[in-house]
Design an enzyme around this catalytic site. Sequence first.
Site, PDB file in Angstrom:
ATOM      1  N   GLU A 112     115.118  40.236 -81.890  1.00 46.15           N
ATOM      2  CA  GLU A 112     115.491  41.160 -83.041  1.00 46.15           C
ATOM      3  C   GLU A 112     114.246  41.561 -83.577  1.00 46.15           C
ATOM      4  O   GLU A 112     114.153  41.486 -84.886  1.00 46.15           O
ATOM      5  CB  GLU A 112     116.469  40.417 -83.987  1.00 46.15           C
ATOM      6  CG  GLU A 112     117.875  40.054 -83.182  1.00 46.15           C
ATOM      7  CD  GLU A 112     118.781  39.427 -84.465  1.00 46.15           C
ATOM      8  OE1 GLU A 112     118.337  39.277 -85.449  1.00 46.15           O
ATOM      9  OE2 GLU A 112     119.859  39.226 -84.026  1.00 46.15           O
ATOM     10  N   GLU A 153     122.488  36.442 -77.726  1.00 44.68           N
ATOM     11  CA  GLU A 153     122.974  35.610 -78.769  1.00 44.68           C
ATOM     12  C   GLU A 153     124.226  35.801 -79.166  1.00 44.68           C
ATOM     13  O   GLU A 153     124.621  36.935 -79.541  1.00 44.68           O
ATOM     14  CB  GLU A 153     121.922  36.095 -79.972  1.00 44.68           C
ATOM     15  CG  GLU A 153     121.640  34.668 -80.901  1.00 44.68           C
ATOM     16  CD  GLU A 153     120.654  34.901 -82.083  1.00 44.68           C
ATOM     17  OE1 GLU A 153     119.401  35.012 -81.707  1.00 44.68           O
ATOM     18  OE2 GLU A 153     120.810  34.984 -83.151  1.00 44.68           O
TER      19      GLU A 153
HETATM   20  C1  GAL Z   1     120.246  36.470 -85.397  1.00 48.37           C
HETATM   21  C2  GAL Z   1     118.851  35.808 -85.377  1.00 48.37           C
HETATM   22  C3  GAL Z   1     119.060  34.302 -85.509  1.00 48.37           C
HETATM   23  C4  GAL Z   1     119.539  33.774 -86.718  1.00 48.37           C
HETATM   24  C5  GAL Z   1     121.045  34.351 -86.535  1.00 48.37           C
HETATM   25  C6  GAL Z   1     121.883  33.816 -87.742  1.00 48.37           C
HETATM   26  O1  GAL Z   1     120.237  37.700 -85.899  1.00 48.37           O
HETATM   27  O2  GAL Z   1     118.466  36.210 -84.213  1.00 48.37           O
HETATM   28  O3  GAL Z   1     117.555  33.762 -85.454  1.00 48.37           O
HETATM   29  O4  GAL Z   1     119.080  34.326 -87.816  1.00 48.37           O
HETATM   30  O5  GAL Z   1     121.108  35.707 -86.360  1.00 48.37           O
HETATM   31  O6  GAL Z   1     123.225  34.496 -87.326  1.00 48.37           O
END
Ligand code: GAL
Length: 806
Positions: free
Chosen positions: A423, A499
């Site tokens: 991100e 993710e």
């Molecule tokens: C994502 C990020 C993670 C964490 C997660 C929480 O956007 O890559 O590091 O912050 O959100 O939902």
Amino acid sequence: MRNSFFTIILLFALSINAQERVIIELNKGWKFEKGKNENAFENNFNDSKWESVTVPHDWAIYGPFDKEIDKQVTAIVQNGEKSATEKTGRTGALPYIGEAWYRNQFSVPNLDKSKKVILLFEGAMSEPKVFLNGKKVGEWNYGYNYFYFDITNLINENGKNNLAVHLSNLESSSRWYPGAGLYRKVKVIVKNKESIDQWGTFITTPIVTAELAKVNIKTTVTGENLQIKTVIKDASGKEVAINETALIFGKEFEQNIAVRNPHLWSPESPYLYTAVTQIYVGNMLKDVSNTRFGIREIKYEANKGFSLNGKVRKFKGVCLHHDLGPIGTAINKAALRRQLTILKDMGCDAIRSSHNMPSLEQLELCDEMGFMFLAESFDEWAKPKVENGYHRFFDTDVEKDLVNLIHATRNHPCIVMWSSGNEVPDQWGAEGVKRAKRLQDIFHREDPTRPVTVGMDQVKATMESGFGALLDIPGLNYRLPLYEEAFKKFPQGFILGSETASTVSSRGIYKFPVVKGPNKQYPDFQCSSYDLEYCSWSNVPDDDFVLQDDKPWVIGEFVWTGFDYLGEPTPYDEKWPSRSSYFGINDLAGLPKDRFYLYRSRWKTNDKTLHILPHWNWEGREGETTPVFVYTNYNSAELFVNGKSMGIQKKNNTTPQNRYRLMWMDVKYEPGTLKVVALDNQGKPVAEKEIHTAEKPYEIKLEADRNTLEANGEDIAFVTVSVVDKKGNPCPTATNQLQFAVSGNGTFRAACNGDATSLEQFHLPTMKLFSGKLVALVQSTATSGKIELTVTGKGLKKGKINLKSN
Ligand code: GAL
């Protein structure tokens, strides 16, 4: 005398003369002090009053927790926030900020002019500056990377060497708990000048069939008139192939070696070979190095997806931050192995090291235990997310940071993909596209065998700019509604859920009424374990399952996260005392939340799962609607409350929840027995499970993950502590304050109850139960023998467990 404490590992002692290579692990005898200490690098500096510590060491994990530590007043833009608010606990509220020194002494036996000495750090948090015998050796900015220095010219041949390391952590340098100190291993490697370069071995398997594997080994060396001999051994140590050559191209030998009828590496069968590389000048053996590797084939193909050894499969992965809960970031193999054992039982087959370089120990374990690995590098490139993040070093360091990541880890068969970033705000703008290409090119140059991804959250922007199109693997973080469009617009022919989920829950806590929704908050700063709560950017697990199951071009997912971690207490980023995450499938203590069983019910295909939630101790809710969920791989089941049927539920496609969970939404609570009977497709009962309303806590129960430890001063048994009533029923709401005492050849290391709002310090021998449980960590000493843990609590029958170490 500190130098008497060294662990000297003589490599390959059985087969060769130990003189070729000696590795001295600097783990004991360290002196530590926080603060500036301008002169601490000097040779004759008096550190006798400093604290004695062993390394790996995390200076901040001992606390105390403090709301004011690294309070970040900021708008988290990635989370869609527009105005700045006070974020307490974002980095764990533990004292990681500031400067500190570590000092140690070592001597190198039998050193002479023919030797070369390397000083290796497997990570140091952060901005280490290294001094030897009063002189600066070098520095390395990024706290997560492995780095080394050639200290041959600075070392004292006979006698002691003074090593001093200065570390410095700035506030607002992280989005999670980064830890602090020499949290990974430090080693001195002594070898001949004519030898294999550090990380100079690169093994790949370009051709893999059932009959034959071509093993390609490139070895960079230093010295004149060298020859190389490589012996490949199978897992039992038997020689299966041998090759020698004197043909060298510049500094590099290249060998292609045939292994007949190879055992292929996979998560289900993590078979490892070892390449024993020997370097000769004439008949004289100059260096020997062992490299473990696996024979496996990975492919990523349009419209087919990912395949391992010719079989298409989808990643059943989790993201992990690097802290190990109550022991912080100090690397510990027993703690890592326990995490992977828990994940294995869930059916998980892949790990993403979010958002940085993994420890070498974690990679070794993934090779051995069978997990595929997505090795990530950065959370920031040139554009900042936090004020003092990696963007400060991007221009000067990114190339060498990536080279070290790749060189240090590329022989691990578990690694099947690299990630150059998570991100990164550089997803916006033309410069970011160039950076994405530049970093991917570095990966390709150093390792042509594995593809590169970036976890993207700005999916629309990356569709337009070309950022997403140039990646080997387009990784989407969340953004489920954009999967279809991304698949159509990006040219690769597949999408990775780099993710997913970010569902939030607190172990054993349930909130009513049971309604699905984002950003829910409660006065106790906990989240409900009905697994229906998430963030504005995220979703519940079932929504990911739908895409994973229905879209052949989705190549798998990495769930955020396998375990809770210190810091980032969303949705309570602004609420004190929240100081650790709610995202984990398992809590900070490693205890499974209900979600563990939801993932298990689809990932663990060689076993059955039948799990009921919530617990059944709802004094005061008698007669009130208390929904019951069952996570199972059976398609249907009948639920009974005190013998009365609540009806049969069957999985169906009406909603994602109905597809993956069995839910009885109208159950009225009455104390007693809740029983679920799983039914096969003919409606025949095939399995059952029941839970009971517990009476008041009566006795403490202890259960260790392992009863026999290694007597090495590092091994840890994780003892789950719970309380039961007189009849032996677990008490799921108990919060008793407990005390721990360890006797014999072990020590009490820490405790953790998984409560994200607890400010009890992990290393003190007392803690409250949270939802009836906690975990106590018992560490071995260097002496073998019996170890006993006793746990006591007011008004409770005490618990005792006998362990031993060999
Ligand atoms: C994502 C990020 C993670 C964490 C997660 C929480 O956007 O890559 O590091 O912050 O959100 O939902």
